[in-house]
Design a protein around this motif. Structure first.
Motif, PDB file in Angstrom:
ATOM      1  N   HIS A 204       0.836  -1.203   0.000  1.00 29.43           N
ATOM      2  CA  HIS A 204       0.000   0.000   0.000  1.00 29.43           C
ATOM      3  C   HIS A 204       0.873   1.256   0.000  1.00 29.43           C
ATOM      4  O   HIS A 204       0.566   2.239  -0.694  1.00 29.43           O
ATOM      5  CB  HIS A 204      -0.927   0.006   1.221  1.00 29.43           C
ATOM      6  CG  HIS A 204      -2.178  -0.789   1.024  1.00 29.43           C
ATOM      7  ND1 HIS A 204      -2.199  -2.159   1.065  1.00 29.43           N
ATOM      8  CD2 HIS A 204      -3.458  -0.409   0.765  1.00 29.43           C
ATOM      9  CE1 HIS A 204      -3.434  -2.598   0.862  1.00 29.43           C
ATOM     10  NE2 HIS A 204      -4.220  -1.547   0.665  1.00 29.43           N
TER      11      HIS A 204
ATOM     12  N   ILE B 104       0.713   4.321  -2.615  1.00 31.58           N
ATOM     13  CA  ILE B 104       0.198   5.609  -2.157  1.00 31.58           C
ATOM     14  C   ILE B 104       1.266   6.695  -2.178  1.00 31.58           C
ATOM     15  O   ILE B 104       0.990   7.843  -2.566  1.00 31.58           O
ATOM     16  CB  ILE B 104      -0.407   5.459  -0.750  1.00 31.58           C
ATOM     17  CG1 ILE B 104      -1.652   4.561  -0.822  1.00 31.58           C
ATOM     18  CG2 ILE B 104      -0.772   6.827  -0.162  1.00 31.58           C
ATOM     19  CD1 ILE B 104      -2.233   4.207   0.526  1.00 31.58           C
TER      20      ILE B 104
ATOM     21  N   LEU C 169      -4.729  -0.113  -5.991  1.00 34.76           N
ATOM     22  CA  LEU C 169      -5.136  -0.654  -4.690  1.00 34.76           C
ATOM     23  C   LEU C 169      -5.988  -1.910  -4.862  1.00 34.76           C
ATOM     24  O   LEU C 169      -5.836  -2.891  -4.120  1.00 34.76           O
ATOM     25  CB  LEU C 169      -5.913   0.412  -3.901  1.00 34.76           C
ATOM     26  CG  LEU C 169      -5.093   1.611  -3.415  1.00 34.76           C
ATOM     27  CD1 LEU C 169      -5.991   2.628  -2.727  1.00 34.76           C
ATOM     28  CD2 LEU C 169      -3.978   1.169  -2.473  1.00 34.76           C
TER      29      LEU C 169
ATOM     30  N   ILE D 282      -3.735  -4.787  -5.595  1.00 33.92           N
ATOM     31  CA  ILE D 282      -3.053  -5.311  -4.405  1.00 33.92           C
ATOM     32  C   ILE D 282      -3.945  -6.315  -3.683  1.00 33.92           C
ATOM     33  O   ILE D 282      -3.502  -7.406  -3.297  1.00 33.92           O
ATOM     34  CB  ILE D 282      -2.667  -4.155  -3.468  1.00 33.92           C
ATOM     35  CG1 ILE D 282      -1.525  -3.340  -4.070  1.00 33.92           C
ATOM     36  CG2 ILE D 282      -2.244  -4.692  -2.093  1.00 33.92           C
ATOM     37  CD1 ILE D 282      -1.181  -2.096  -3.278  1.00 33.92           C
ATOM     38  N   TRP D 283      -5.225  -5.979  -3.507  1.00 37.44           N
ATOM     39  CA  TRP D 283      -6.119  -6.871  -2.781  1.00 37.44           C
ATOM     40  C   TRP D 283      -6.437  -8.129  -3.579  1.00 37.44           C
ATOM     41  O   TRP D 283      -6.573  -9.218  -3.002  1.00 37.44           O
ATOM     42  CB  TRP D 283      -7.411  -6.123  -2.411  1.00 37.44           C
ATOM     43  CG  TRP D 283      -7.189  -5.243  -1.220  1.00 37.44           C
ATOM     44  CD1 TRP D 283      -6.948  -3.901  -1.203  1.00 37.44           C
ATOM     45  CD2 TRP D 283      -7.151  -5.673   0.140  1.00 37.44           C
ATOM     46  NE1 TRP D 283      -6.767  -3.460   0.080  1.00 37.44           N
ATOM     47  CE2 TRP D 283      -6.897  -4.518   0.927  1.00 37.44           C
ATOM     48  CE3 TRP D 283      -7.318  -6.893   0.779  1.00 37.44           C
ATOM     49  CZ2 TRP D 283      -6.794  -4.574   2.320  1.00 37.44           C
ATOM     50  CZ3 TRP D 283      -7.224  -6.950   2.166  1.00 37.44           C
ATOM     51  CH2 TRP D 283      -6.961  -5.796   2.914  1.00 37.44           C
TER      52      TRP D 283
END
Length: 289
Positions: A102, A106, A127, A130-131
């Protein structure tokens, strides 16, 4: 709020050992919701109604028959405590990379936002990626594929063997029949180890235990088990094997936890530098009109 299983079993063993009435023992152990069920029925039936795992219920049921309830509850408390330790360590291993990833997404976005070149859609896309990756990795680690992976495989096998040996030791100590004991231990192990154990339970369980479990456990475990069977202390040998596999798994997890931050630091640094170069190029060297 109910106590964790390890605390519940520890408190219940203490209250049962002090000869408290069962309703008071359950209430003192943090499960007052089960106290009304103590109307003369066995403790195993009460625990089954309270959502306690089947292996633990079967162990308690056999211990009530043999009069070894306090010792069985203490053994269940130890197994639940060790399972909680492993669960926390595994969670830490998964959460740390998630936090770092993250940050990798970010931090460059914030720099782009400062220079008014940020894209919210791209941030959300990264994001989400990533999940998706996190759930894919977790699914792989929970599948049979995990046992063939170079790092996760040995840890997963040790955890499964520790669960199997510990559950089998408790089931045999509680005087469960061999076939049922192996079946419950297979359920506790899960994964490929559990599948092999169920196949062993479906075969001839009247032969020596080392022959029955030869397809289930590693060679060094079988040799330790053979020595315990010859000495007439198979339950103690299984308990020692469970502790050995558990310690091996914790040791491997500790090594992974120690090395993982260093690997992620260099990966993060490299990605950060590359993204800074990609962001800074157009800012500091704008294209010619």
């Amino acid at each position: 709020m109910p106590l964790p299983l390890d605390a519940f079993y520890t408190a219940l063993a203490a209250t049962v050992g002090s000869a408290l009435p069962l309703p008071k023992a359950l209430a003192s152990a943090g499960r007052p919701d089960l106290a009304p069920l103590a109307d003369g029925r066995p403790l195993a039936d009460i625990l089954a109604a309270g959502g306690i795992p089947e292996l633990d219920v079967a162990t308690v049921r056999a211990a009530e028959t043999t009069g070894r309830l306090e010792a069985a509850l203490k053994g269940l408390a130890r197994r639940a405590r060790e399972a909680l330790i492993l669960k926390r360590r595994l969670r830490a291993i998964l959460i740390y990379p998630l936090i770092v990833m993250h940050g990798m997404v970010i931090a460059p976005w914030v720099i782009q936002w400062i220079f008014a070149t940020a894209s919210v859609a791209l941030l959300l896309y990264n994001l989400a990626g990533i999940w998706v990756l996190f759930f894919i990795v977790r699914a792989i680690l929970s599948s049979r594929i995990a046992e063939s992976l170079p790092v996760a495989g040995p840890i997963r096998r040790d955890v499964a063997c520790a669960r199997f040996c510990d559950a089998l030791a408790g089931a045999l100590d509680a005087a469960l029949p061999m076939k049922r004991a192996i079946e419950l231990a297979a359920d506790a192990a899960g994964g490929p180890t559990g599948v092999r154990a169920r196949a062993a339970a479906a075969g001839d369980v009247n032969r020596p235990l080392v022959e029955t479990l030869a397809p289930v456990l590693p060679l060094f475990s079988i040799e330790m088990l053979r020595a315990g069977e010859e000495a007439g202390s198979i339950d103690k040998a299984l308990a020692k094997l469970a502790q050995r596999h558990f310690e091996d798994a914790v040791h491997a997890l500790n090594k992974l936890v120690a090395v993982l931050p260093l690997i992620l630091f260099f990966v993060t640094l490299a990605c950060f530098v590359l993204q800074l170069a990609a962001i800074g190029g157009p800012v500091f060297h704008p294209p010619a009109p």
